[in-house]
Write an enzyme that holds these catalytic residues in place. Structure first.
Site, PDB file in Angstrom:
ATOM      1  N   HIS A   9       0.675  -1.120   0.140  1.00 13.48           N
ATOM      2  CA  HIS A   9      -0.388   0.465  -0.088  1.00 13.48           C
ATOM      3  C   HIS A   9       0.939   1.219  -0.006  1.00 13.48           C
ATOM      4  O   HIS A   9       1.982   0.937   0.186  1.00 13.48           O
ATOM      5  CB  HIS A   9      -0.975  -0.446   1.243  1.00 13.48           C
ATOM      6  CG  HIS A   9      -0.468  -0.166   2.377  1.00 13.48           C
ATOM      7  ND1 HIS A   9       0.130   0.959   2.729  1.00 13.48           N
ATOM      8  CD2 HIS A   9      -0.211  -0.817   3.711  1.00 13.48           C
ATOM      9  CE1 HIS A   9       1.002   0.647   4.284  1.00 13.48           C
ATOM     10  NE2 HIS A   9       1.067  -0.689   4.052  1.00 13.48           N
ATOM     11  N   GLY A  10       0.537   2.518  -0.517  1.00  9.21           N
ATOM     12  CA  GLY A  10       1.202   3.870  -0.284  1.00  9.21           C
ATOM     13  C   GLY A  10       0.715   4.236   0.826  1.00  9.21           C
ATOM     14  O   GLY A  10       0.690   3.270   2.217  1.00  9.21           O
ATOM     15  N   GLU A  11       1.618   4.508   1.042  1.00  3.48           N
ATOM     16  CA  GLU A  11       2.378   5.900   2.584  1.00  3.48           C
ATOM     17  C   GLU A  11       0.818   5.916   3.126  1.00  3.48           C
ATOM     18  O   GLU A  11       0.124   6.661   2.658  1.00  3.48           O
ATOM     19  CB  GLU A  11       2.818   7.164   2.437  1.00  3.48           C
ATOM     20  CG  GLU A  11       3.164   7.603   3.736  1.00  3.48           C
ATOM     21  CD  GLU A  11       3.551   9.334   3.408  1.00  3.48           C
ATOM     22  OE1 GLU A  11       4.744   9.477   3.727  1.00  3.48           O
ATOM     23  OE2 GLU A  11       2.569   9.901   3.525  1.00  3.48           O
ATOM     24  N   TRP A  14      -0.340   6.685  10.013  1.00  4.80           N
ATOM     25  CA  TRP A  14       0.665   6.259  10.596  1.00  4.80           C
ATOM     26  C   TRP A  14       2.010   5.887   9.952  1.00  4.80           C
ATOM     27  O   TRP A  14       3.132   5.990  10.278  1.00  4.80           O
ATOM     28  CB  TRP A  14       0.203   4.729  11.450  1.00  4.80           C
ATOM     29  CG  TRP A  14      -0.778   5.332  12.184  1.00  4.80           C
ATOM     30  CD1 TRP A  14      -1.373   6.315  12.612  1.00  4.80           C
ATOM     31  CD2 TRP A  14      -1.236   4.636  13.411  1.00  4.80           C
ATOM     32  NE1 TRP A  14      -1.652   6.266  13.641  1.00  4.80           N
ATOM     33  CE2 TRP A  14      -2.604   5.387  13.875  1.00  4.80           C
ATOM     34  CE3 TRP A  14      -1.161   3.411  14.147  1.00  4.80           C
ATOM     35  CZ2 TRP A  14      -3.234   5.095  14.944  1.00  4.80           C
ATOM     36  CZ3 TRP A  14      -1.758   2.706  14.997  1.00  4.80           C
ATOM     37  CH2 TRP A  14      -2.413   3.181  16.170  1.00  4.80           C
ATOM     38  N   GLU A  87      -1.808  -6.920   7.151  1.00  2.00           N
ATOM     39  CA  GLU A  87      -0.515  -6.923   8.077  1.00  2.00           C
ATOM     40  C   GLU A  87      -0.490  -7.815   8.321  1.00  2.00           C
ATOM     41  O   GLU A  87      -1.507  -8.317   9.606  1.00  2.00           O
ATOM     42  CB  GLU A  87      -0.050  -5.377   8.051  1.00  2.00           C
ATOM     43  CG  GLU A  87       0.941  -5.186   9.055  1.00  2.00           C
ATOM     44  CD  GLU A  87       2.405  -5.377   8.055  1.00  2.00           C
ATOM     45  OE1 GLU A  87       2.917  -6.269   7.762  1.00  2.00           O
ATOM     46  OE2 GLU A  87       3.381  -4.179   7.606  1.00  2.00           O
ATOM     47  N   HIS A  89      -0.036  -8.779  12.773  1.00  2.00           N
ATOM     48  CA  HIS A  89      -0.289  -7.865  13.969  1.00  2.00           C
ATOM     49  C   HIS A  89       0.644  -7.797  14.687  1.00  2.00           C
ATOM     50  O   HIS A  89       1.589  -8.589  15.348  1.00  2.00           O
ATOM     51  CB  HIS A  89      -1.591  -8.708  14.371  1.00  2.00           C
ATOM     52  CG  HIS A  89      -1.893  -8.398  15.504  1.00  2.00           C
ATOM     53  ND1 HIS A  89      -1.475  -7.497  17.182  1.00  2.00           N
ATOM     54  CD2 HIS A  89      -3.419  -8.384  15.927  1.00  2.00           C
ATOM     55  CE1 HIS A  89      -3.037  -7.170  17.303  1.00  2.00           C
ATOM     56  NE2 HIS A  89      -3.742  -7.472  16.750  1.00  2.00           N
TER      57      HIS A  89
END
Length: 248
Positions: A9-11, A14, A87, A89
């Site tokens: 994913h892009g920035e 967080w 992602e 955990h």
């Protein structure tokens, strides 16, 4: 020869704040959205087209895929939202600033938590509001499969069944597959594809919003892989990812 495209994913908001994110559902920044659109533009210019897309159930990956599809005029292709592509955990570290955590516990300990294969961060308590037991997106996931923390080994253990049961058969049936996911779910796939050792995986980083292309043989063994885009910018992005967990 088959091709597979992986995109972190892009920035995210967080990422920008240098926080451990994990399963917390934060969104893209404007920069992250621009990275995703550029990824779609690069893929289109390179002649890529897709028949099916996979992503997680977290909006930063989903929205990245939307931007890629929009740039490629492929909003119509089937999309599979899979929690197994989430992602890893980060347990009790979720929401903490990485540099501040490194200043408290030391760079070496934070590197182990971030990048080692089999050492998870401290777990959440089951009653912690950050736990995902009551989140409707996991309503069909057995409670015992919803983590309170994970190491990369745990992430591999949930990603590989999805690869074996769905993604690999799609590729071998001739479908052109793109996966928009997260740094560690992509590291899990790359570890498997490239047969990276448990020790060497510590040094692998994945840049935000950059298409990673795998060319695979008939048995889905990698022939080569490469990133699309400006190579100097990609190198700078990789260096930035590597430095996130260091005390300032």
């Amino acid at each position: 020869m088959y091709k597979l495209v992986l995109i972190r994913h892009g920035e995210s908001t967080w990422n920008l704040e240098n926080r451990f994110t994990g399963w917390v559902d934060v969104d893209l920044t404007d920069t992250g959205a621009a990275q995703a659109r550029l990824a779609g533009k690069l893929l289109k210019e390179a002649g890529f087209a897709f028949d099916v897309a996979y992503t997680s159930v977290l909006k930063r990956a989903i929205r990245t895929l939307w931007h890629v599809q929009d740039e490629m005029d492929e909003m119509w292709i089937p999309v599979r939202n899979e929690w197994r592509l989430n992602e890893r955990h980060y347990g009790a570290l979720a929401g903490l600033n990485k540099a501040e955590t490194a200043a408290k516990f030391g760079d070496e300990q934070v590197l182990v938590w971030r990048r080692s294969y089999d050492t998870p961060p401290p777990a959440l308590e089951p009653t912690d509001p950050r736990a995902s037991y009551d989140d409707p997106r996991y309503a069909n996931v057995p409670r015992e499969q919803i983590p309170l923390t994970e190491c990369l080994k745990d992430t591999v253990a949930r990603v590989l069944p999805l690869w074996n049961e769905s993604i690999a058969p799609d590729i071998q049936s001739g479908k052109r597959v793109v996966i928009a996911a997260h740094g560690n779910s992509i590291r899990a796939l790359v570890k498997y594809l490239d047969q990276i050792s448990d020790d060497d995986i510590v040094g692998l980083n994945i840049p935000n919003g950059t298409p990673l292309v795998y060319e695979l043989d008939a048995s889905l063994r990698p022939l080569r892989h490469y990133y699309l885009g400006d190579q100097e910018a990609i190198a700078a992005s990789l260096a930035a990812v590597a430095s996130q967990g260091k005390a300032r």
